[in-house]
Design a protein around this motif. Structure first.
Motif, PDB file in Angstrom:
ATOM      1  N   UNK A  39       0.831  -1.209   0.000  1.00  0.00           N
ATOM      2  CA  UNK A  39       0.000   0.000   0.000  1.00  0.00           C
ATOM      3  C   UNK A  39       0.860   1.251   0.000  1.00  0.00           C
ATOM      4  N   UNK A  40       1.938   1.229   0.763  1.00  0.00           N
ATOM      5  CA  UNK A  40       2.863   2.368   0.791  1.00  0.00           C
ATOM      6  C   UNK A  40       3.492   2.573  -0.581  1.00  0.00           C
ATOM      7  N   UNK A  52       3.564  14.170   3.236  1.00  0.00           N
ATOM      8  CA  UNK A  52       4.545  13.465   4.068  1.00  0.00           C
ATOM      9  C   UNK A  52       3.904  12.872   5.312  1.00  0.00           C
ATOM     10  N   UNK A  53       2.829  13.510   5.796  1.00  0.00           N
ATOM     11  CA  UNK A  53       2.191  13.013   7.017  1.00  0.00           C
ATOM     12  C   UNK A  53       1.514  11.668   6.777  1.00  0.00           C
ATOM     13  N   UNK A  54       0.819  11.518   5.652  1.00  0.00           N
ATOM     14  CA  UNK A  54       0.171  10.245   5.348  1.00  0.00           C
ATOM     15  C   UNK A  54       1.225   9.178   5.052  1.00  0.00           C
ATOM     16  N   UNK A  96       2.150   6.670  14.511  1.00  0.00           N
ATOM     17  CA  UNK A  96       1.493   6.617  13.199  1.00  0.00           C
ATOM     18  C   UNK A  96       0.154   7.351  13.220  1.00  0.00           C
ATOM     19  N   UNK A  97      -0.660   7.108  14.241  1.00  0.00           N
ATOM     20  CA  UNK A  97      -1.948   7.795  14.342  1.00  0.00           C
ATOM     21  C   UNK A  97      -1.763   9.291  14.585  1.00  0.00           C
ATOM     22  N   UNK A  98      -0.686   9.650  15.260  1.00  0.00           N
ATOM     23  CA  UNK A  98      -0.404  11.073  15.486  1.00  0.00           C
ATOM     24  C   UNK A  98      -0.118  11.789  14.169  1.00  0.00           C
ATOM     25  N   UNK A  99       0.648  11.143  13.292  1.00  0.00           N
ATOM     26  CA  UNK A  99       0.907  11.722  11.973  1.00  0.00           C
ATOM     27  C   UNK A  99      -0.393  11.916  11.192  1.00  0.00           C
TER      28      UNK A  99
END
Length: 246
Positions: A39-40, A52-54, A96-99
């Motif tokens: 997926x990445x 960049x955040x995702x 990861x959730x913070x990003x």
């Protein structure tokens, strides 16, 4: 290649749900890590407007899944031994959730959001505190003090993500924000059901449900990543019609 990769991801998603449902945790972790790597790659290779955040959300979530996969092959801990893998995996999930949360906040006009949605924001803060405390307390009897604190922070970050997604949708009212909100809802319910499955009720049906919701969450997150924000949208038409009638 793009379409083939998407089909492969869907097939792997189905396999992941089946494996988790039948409690094949190690195999499920391996498949989920592979899915996230693909997926990445799909996101980086074919997404026009990348952020960049995702990207870092995907990277850190993938690392967390790899750590979880590794946890299946370490010796069973003895009494009073610290489960470092548990802490590392959950810290990576939190990052990861913070990003993902920062990604939404950075695109908002915070001054305008707070001026227009101050009451909903206050209500959400109160509900978040209540829900995080209630959900985390269900694990109090099975976790150490340090694990409980980490679990509390983890749940707080998840609820913050959902609240930010809801505020973002209320502010923008467009397709991208709606897809992000649906993905966030799937994540929250997936995490709550997973917590129930691991610490409270050992039922394979819960494994099917939380893994299905997790796959759906990433599907909606990817779909929204392919769109641009078009909001804030104007107020609904029916309000203007009422004003005309008066």
């Amino acid at each position: 290649m793009n379409k083939i990769l998407k089909v492969v991801l869907l097939l792997l998603g189905g396999l992941f749900i089946v494996l988790q449902g039948f409690a094949f945790e190690a195999e499920g972790s391996a498949i989920s890590a592979l899915m996230l790597v693909l997926l990445t790659f799909l996101y980086c290779r074919w997404t026009v407007n990348k952020t960049k955040y995702f990207f870092w959300f995907l990277v850190f979530f993938t690392i967390a899944q790899l750590v979880s996969f590794y946890a299946n092959y370490i010796p069973e801990l003895k009494n009073e031994e610290i489960d470092y893998v548990y802490y590392i995996a959950n810290i990576f999930y939190i990052i990861s959730y913070s990003f993902l949360t920062i990604k939404i906040v950075m695109d908002l006009n915070l001054k305008k959001v707070f001026s227009e949605l101050s009451i909903p924001i206050i209500i959400l803060v109160v509900l978040d505190i209540f829900c995080v405390t209630l959900v985390t307390d269900t694990t109090q009897s099975v976790l150490s003090y340090e694990e409980y604190i980490l679990e509390f922070v983890y749940n707080a970050v998840i609820m913050l993500l959902l609240s930010v997604a809801l505020i973002n949708y209320m502010y923008r009212n467009d397709k991208k924000s709606m897809l992000f909100l649906i993905g966030s809802i799937c994540i929250v319910f997936s995490e709550i059901i997973q917590l129930t499955y691991f610490y409270i009720l050992d039922d394979n049906n819960l494994g099917f449900i939380y893994s299905f919701l997790l796959v759906m969450a990433f599907l909606f997150f990817y779909l929204q990543s392919q769109l641009d924000f078009t909001g804030p949208e104007p107020e609904p038409v029916y309000k203007d019609e009422k004003q005309l009638e008066t």
